[in-house]
Design an enzyme around this catalytic site. Sequence first.
Site, mmCIF file in Angstrom:
data_model
loop_
_atom_site.group_PDB
_atom_site.id
_atom_site.type_symbol
_atom_site.label_atom_id
_atom_site.label_comp_id
_atom_site.label_asym_id
_atom_site.label_seq_id
_atom_site.Cartn_x
_atom_site.Cartn_y
_atom_site.Cartn_z
ATOM 1 N NE ARG A 62 -2.661 0.747 3.338
ATOM 2 C CZ ARG A 62 -2.174 1.402 4.474
ATOM 3 N NH1 ARG A 62 -1.963 2.850 4.376
ATOM 4 N NH2 ARG A 62 -1.564 0.825 5.791
ATOM 5 C CE1 TYR A 115 -13.730 11.439 -17.921
ATOM 6 C CE2 TYR A 115 -12.651 11.705 -15.639
ATOM 7 C CZ TYR A 115 -13.542 11.082 -16.546
ATOM 8 O OH TYR A 115 -14.071 9.989 -16.192
ATOM 9 C CG ASP A 187 -4.721 15.015 -16.979
ATOM 10 O OD1 ASP A 187 -3.922 14.021 -17.552
ATOM 11 O OD2 ASP A 187 -5.960 14.531 -16.678
ATOM 12 C CE LYS A 212 -8.898 7.440 -20.204
ATOM 13 N NZ LYS A 212 -8.885 7.178 -18.618
#
Length: 397
Positions: A62, A115, A187, A212
Amino acid sequence: MTTDQGEDLGFDTISLHGGYTPDETTGSRAVPIYQTTSYVFDDADHAARLFALEEAGNIYTRIGNPTHAVFEKRVAALEGGEAGLATSSGMAAIHLTIMTLLEAGDEIVASKYIYGGTYNLLSTTLPKYGIETKFIDPDELESWEEAISEDTKLFFLESPGNPLLNIVDIEGVAEIAHANDIPVVVDNTFNTPYLSQPLKLGADIVVHSATKYIGGHGSSIGGIIVGSEDFIFKARTEGYRDIGPALSPVNSWLFIQGLETLSLRMERHSENAQQVAEWLEEHPKVEWICYPGLERHVQHELAKKQQKNFGGMITFGIQGGFEAGKKLINNVELCSLLANVGDTRTLIIHPASTTHEQLEAEEQEEAGITEDLIRISVGLENVEDIIADLKQAMEKV
């Protein structure tokens, strides 16, 4: 020459070797998948030093994992950054970045062309925690300057923007931000580090939805943040540890496979998209088209300056609006109707009813999401076949 951070190596070489040297135990040439939750300590003192952050090492997946580490170092090297942090999704990367930098009472100035999920995070979710956002037209540099207040602690943008593919002058925005001691987050999902490297243009932090183009095959969800060593350390030891947005080691491994062919794929995506855009530009049923590679695109010259090529994303408006758009996407056969981009296959969608559906009508209009807008993520198929599919679907509209 080094394969750790990629100094003095070319992009393609870093894509294949960055962040990894075959381990001494097995000599494995391919990066191993460390599919484990935890790691054995040498002794109690060793464990104590790790938990006290007095010594680097593995504690719990984690927080960190050797497979993640290769992926993080490789993307950081490709972006020209100091360090990276892999996350469970692109949205996790954006959320973690913001929560590491800001606190209640702070304000974000953001491009309105982003987005839909990010827009919703900034407009609806973050205000619950006392963080507000001003949305502006990112193409006018004075808009960034005018939006600054004493509470502004972050500039956020996409370039190209989703889905209008507007190109933001990153260097100009960074100059304004840094003159006011404000960090810039970009981004870079649509471009990938192959087409542009925002950090070299003045940005402070880059985020990606690795789902992506970095992954490239539509098989894995993940994200990554790239920035300074100090910022990544803070993000890892605070929000990453406490919230737990870690991804599976298998997904990191799959993203590493994607990086190995990134430049080859991005060139083919760009080449195919250019030809599809030129065909659409001449089609009588196309009202308008946005693709930075077209000379008619208002920011074509800026795109040439900031990017190596123009990418695989196209948006256009079809005559007949909402119903015509639905009919078009209902009649494609080769293109896939789904909510993703950056796949090896060609994808098509109607943003107003899907990716930006959660926005109110006024917000959609503000973000440039019109009812006739169609978004295509051009894939790696033979371009003649992509055009033939769009042609037969157009004939049924």
